[in-house]
Design a protein around this motif. Sequence first.
Motif, PDB file in Angstrom:
ATOM      1  N   PHE A  13       0.862  -1.187   0.000  1.00  0.00           N
ATOM      2  CA  PHE A  13       0.000   0.000   0.000  1.00  0.00           C
ATOM      3  C   PHE A  13       0.899   1.237   0.000  1.00  0.00           C
ATOM      4  O   PHE A  13       1.743   1.398   0.864  1.00  0.00           O
TER       5      PHE A  13
ATOM      6  N   GLU B 213       0.785   5.326  -0.117  1.00  0.00           N
ATOM      7  CA  GLU B 213       0.019   6.565  -0.141  1.00  0.00           C
ATOM      8  C   GLU B 213       0.625   7.529  -1.152  1.00  0.00           C
ATOM      9  O   GLU B 213       1.833   7.509  -1.370  1.00  0.00           O
TER      10      GLU B 213
ATOM     11  N   ASP C 101      -5.828   8.905  -4.103  1.00  0.00           N
ATOM     12  CA  ASP C 101      -5.244   8.960  -2.758  1.00  0.00           C
ATOM     13  C   ASP C 101      -4.081   7.995  -2.547  1.00  0.00           C
ATOM     14  O   ASP C 101      -3.205   8.243  -1.746  1.00  0.00           O
ATOM     15  N   PHE C 102      -4.153   6.850  -3.202  1.00  0.00           N
ATOM     16  CA  PHE C 102      -3.152   5.830  -2.895  1.00  0.00           C
ATOM     17  C   PHE C 102      -2.896   4.963  -4.125  1.00  0.00           C
ATOM     18  O   PHE C 102      -3.622   5.035  -5.119  1.00  0.00           O
TER      19      PHE C 102
ATOM     20  N   ILE D 194      -1.352   0.805  -5.254  1.00  0.00           N
ATOM     21  CA  ILE D 194      -0.903  -0.492  -4.771  1.00  0.00           C
ATOM     22  C   ILE D 194       0.230  -0.923  -5.687  1.00  0.00           C
ATOM     23  O   ILE D 194       0.063  -1.014  -6.905  1.00  0.00           O
TER      24      ILE D 194
ATOM     25  N   ARG E 252       2.612  -3.706  -6.910  1.00  0.00           N
ATOM     26  CA  ARG E 252       2.639  -5.166  -6.914  1.00  0.00           C
ATOM     27  C   ARG E 252       3.966  -5.633  -7.494  1.00  0.00           C
ATOM     28  O   ARG E 252       4.376  -5.173  -8.560  1.00  0.00           O
TER      29      ARG E 252
ATOM     30  N   THR F  92       2.470  -1.420   4.774  1.00  0.00           N
ATOM     31  CA  THR F  92       1.326  -2.316   4.743  1.00  0.00           C
ATOM     32  C   THR F  92       1.516  -3.260   3.557  1.00  0.00           C
ATOM     33  O   THR F  92       1.517  -2.818   2.414  1.00  0.00           O
TER      34      THR F  92
ATOM     35  N   MET G  67      -5.417   1.665   8.556  1.00  0.00           N
ATOM     36  CA  MET G  67      -5.900   0.293   8.440  1.00  0.00           C
ATOM     37  C   MET G  67      -4.812  -0.667   8.919  1.00  0.00           C
ATOM     38  O   MET G  67      -3.634  -0.315   8.968  1.00  0.00           O
ATOM     39  N   SER G  68      -5.222  -1.842   9.278  1.00  0.00           N
ATOM     40  CA  SER G  68      -4.248  -2.825   9.734  1.00  0.00           C
ATOM     41  C   SER G  68      -3.885  -3.717   8.559  1.00  0.00           C
ATOM     42  O   SER G  68      -4.514  -3.667   7.497  1.00  0.00           O
TER      43      SER G  68
ATOM     44  N   PHE H 242      -5.924  -4.729   4.767  1.00  0.00           N
ATOM     45  CA  PHE H 242      -5.374  -4.365   3.462  1.00  0.00           C
ATOM     46  C   PHE H 242      -5.701  -5.445   2.453  1.00  0.00           C
ATOM     47  O   PHE H 242      -5.536  -6.631   2.701  1.00  0.00           O
TER      48      PHE H 242
ATOM     49  N   ILE I  30      -7.535  -2.561  -5.678  1.00  0.00           N
ATOM     50  CA  ILE I  30      -8.103  -1.227  -5.484  1.00  0.00           C
ATOM     51  C   ILE I  30      -9.564  -1.369  -5.052  1.00  0.00           C
ATOM     52  O   ILE I  30     -10.038  -0.716  -4.129  1.00  0.00           O
TER      53      ILE I  30
ATOM     54  N   ILE J 267     -10.016  -2.152  -1.351  1.00  0.00           N
ATOM     55  CA  ILE J 267      -9.806  -1.028  -0.428  1.00  0.00           C
ATOM     56  C   ILE J 267     -10.957  -0.044  -0.546  1.00  0.00           C
ATOM     57  O   ILE J 267     -11.494   0.443   0.450  1.00  0.00           O
ATOM     58  N   GLN J 268     -11.359   0.232  -1.789  1.00  0.00           N
ATOM     59  CA  GLN J 268     -12.461   1.178  -1.962  1.00  0.00           C
ATOM     60  C   GLN J 268     -13.754   0.645  -1.362  1.00  0.00           C
ATOM     61  O   GLN J 268     -14.567   1.408  -0.842  1.00  0.00           O
TER      62      GLN J 268
ATOM     63  N   HIS K  36     -10.597   8.046   3.937  1.00  0.00           N
ATOM     64  CA  HIS K  36      -9.354   7.624   3.280  1.00  0.00           C
ATOM     65  C   HIS K  36      -8.635   6.651   4.197  1.00  0.00           C
ATOM     66  O   HIS K  36      -8.284   7.012   5.322  1.00  0.00           O
ATOM     67  N   LEU K  37      -8.439   5.445   3.724  1.00  0.00           N
ATOM     68  CA  LEU K  37      -7.635   4.502   4.508  1.00  0.00           C
ATOM     69  C   LEU K  37      -6.170   4.858   4.301  1.00  0.00           C
ATOM     70  O   LEU K  37      -5.745   5.130   3.180  1.00  0.00           O
ATOM     71  N   VAL K  38      -5.411   4.864   5.396  1.00  0.00           N
ATOM     72  CA  VAL K  38      -3.990   5.204   5.296  1.00  0.00           C
ATOM     73  C   VAL K  38      -3.167   4.122   5.994  1.00  0.00           C
ATOM     74  O   VAL K  38      -3.705   3.260   6.685  1.00  0.00           O
ATOM     75  N   SER K  39      -1.860   4.185   5.795  1.00  0.00           N
ATOM     76  CA  SER K  39      -0.964   3.171   6.357  1.00  0.00           C
ATOM     77  C   SER K  39      -0.970   3.215   7.876  1.00  0.00           C
ATOM     78  O   SER K  39      -1.154   4.269   8.466  1.00  0.00           O
ATOM     79  N   PRO K  40      -0.700   2.064   8.513  1.00  0.00           N
ATOM     80  CA  PRO K  40      -0.562   2.057   9.964  1.00  0.00           C
ATOM     81  C   PRO K  40       0.531   3.038  10.384  1.00  0.00           C
ATOM     82  O   PRO K  40       1.526   3.185   9.682  1.00  0.00           O
TER      83      PRO K  40
ATOM     84  N   SER L  29       0.769   6.118  10.282  1.00  0.00           N
ATOM     85  CA  SER L  29       1.050   7.321   9.510  1.00  0.00           C
ATOM     86  C   SER L  29       0.396   8.542  10.149  1.00  0.00           C
ATOM     87  O   SER L  29       0.724   9.663   9.805  1.00  0.00           O
TER      88      SER L  29
END
Lengths: 143, 435
Positions: free
Chosen positions: A9, A11, A41-42, A44, A46, A65, B376-377, B381, B385, B388-389, B410-414, B416
């Motif tokens: 993940f 951002e 916003d983000f 992924i 891979r 993440t 998010m944890s 995750f 896409i 997550i959405q 908005h989900l963000v990294s742990p 952050s």
Amino acid sequence: MLIKQISIFVENKPGRLSAVTKLLSDNDIDIRALSVADTKDFGILRLIVNNPDKACEVLKKADCTVSLTNVIAIGINDKPGGLSAAMDCLYAANISVEYMYAFISKSEDQAYVILRVENNDKAVEALKENNFTILKAEEVYDM
Amino acid sequence: MENYWNKEIECMSREDMKKLQDERLVAQVKHVYENVPYYKKLMDEKGVTPDDIKSTADLHKLPFLTKADLRDAYPYGLLAMPLSECVRIQSTSGTTGKRVVAFYTQHDVDLWEDCCARAITAVGGTKDDVCQVAYGYGLFTGGPGLNGGSHKVGCLTLPMSSGNTERQIQFMRDLGSTILCCTPSYAAYIGETVKEMGLTPDDLKLKAGIFGAEPWTEEMRREIEKSLGIKAYDIYGLTETSGPGVAFECSAQKGMHINEDHFIAEIIDPDTGEVLPEGSKGELVFTSITKEAFPLLRYRTRDICVLSREKCSCGRTLIKMSKPMGRSDDMLIIRGVNVFPSQIETVLIEQGYAPNYQIEVDRVNNTDTLDINVEMSEEQFSDTIKGIQEKERELVEAIKTILGINPKVHLVSPKSIARSEGKAVRVIDKRKLHD
């Protein structure tokens, strides 16, 4: 048979991709193939790498993440119609593709496609029946 | 068995308590009228004299004090004793504007610490306990208040102050802390760090925590209890009325007992100022009836809650206040709707997220926007896409159901979102509004 793909993940912030790739470089992780899916916003990221377990571990340690996903790697003919034949085969077997990305091989007439589908077993079966080459995990990691 | 610090007061009959309050109120109004010209002027303007106040039934005749009065009167305008009799000042964090300073005589410090001793005893604290105080020390009342209460009870007191979380946990283990006092957001962070260090609650001797100074939800209570293996108790107070210990939770964990021998509580309609009957939701108003140096009469706290005299299983007869939904100045008005950050927190925890979030409010083309960043944890995750959405959409729906307005999630990294060692920064309001 199945390949472990690392999904990260990321951002949309300056320096995130650079931080992730630096981490991989510092830990001697070799990238075989990659794709980025992005939204406003983000994204992924891979990756197929030589040592997915180690890559996953170092990324987690750095608070990224990360998840490991089983994907399929197939070989196709590197000529017009090569990918189309593979898609045809999946369509005929009623298998939808979540996402995919391709890369060419070191040999002239082969290309590889990484496939993420809903049902791996069913996809492998259909592709095998139609004589597509399914790559073994080690073949991809050690490429 | 329930422990009391001062059983006579804490379990006093309503009749005796009212008598005590009546006597103390009458004397306090006289003290303030004679020594605080600022309040005398307010009383004179309302045509009220100390002779009009014969019992608590006359309380409603007195004028209110607000935070604006405290700022106007800064620094000495509400002081009721000569400075030579004062031994301490404490101050608010100043997050909502100019600082407010409160003064204490030795008597005031003693009664404040006594209130904190009641709170520590109510969670099972005795002289055999090791009490780790991880509230900030200094001008903030959290550290000094619980520190004093812990001394009174006779606990071995660890004056850690906030911060340096790994060291907190190290001390907790090495010295076998049994009680932790800090803000709930810091307690949650300590819990998170314990896990990260590869420890479990079994590695700690903690049994109880006293957490206050910011609004928190029942869901957050459960999270903290689980992560630290303790019972988590709320404590209430504000610098203006002394600090933590104005009200405290007992074994019932259902509302906080107000120390009525020192503070008289009322609930008013925040718009009209009218006193509301018991059980109504409204703004909490406090009158200090024993403080010497900084005795505020009818101080409007801006906290929204409910008072209840229902019999409590702990045996205390002190009136109870519900967990405040949040201070009325924490309340956001977004597209005309009242929103408390605690409402959003409740939804997040219900949906399986950690209480690590930040709310951003802005105004774009004359329309308010509400953006919520949520950590998010790893388990939440998904590598697509779509996945997550979908999670973001679920949160949007759940929050919309509660608030009635559509947020962006908005989900963000742990990790952050910046962690807090004191009061968490939950809201960033970027709107530039003109009065």
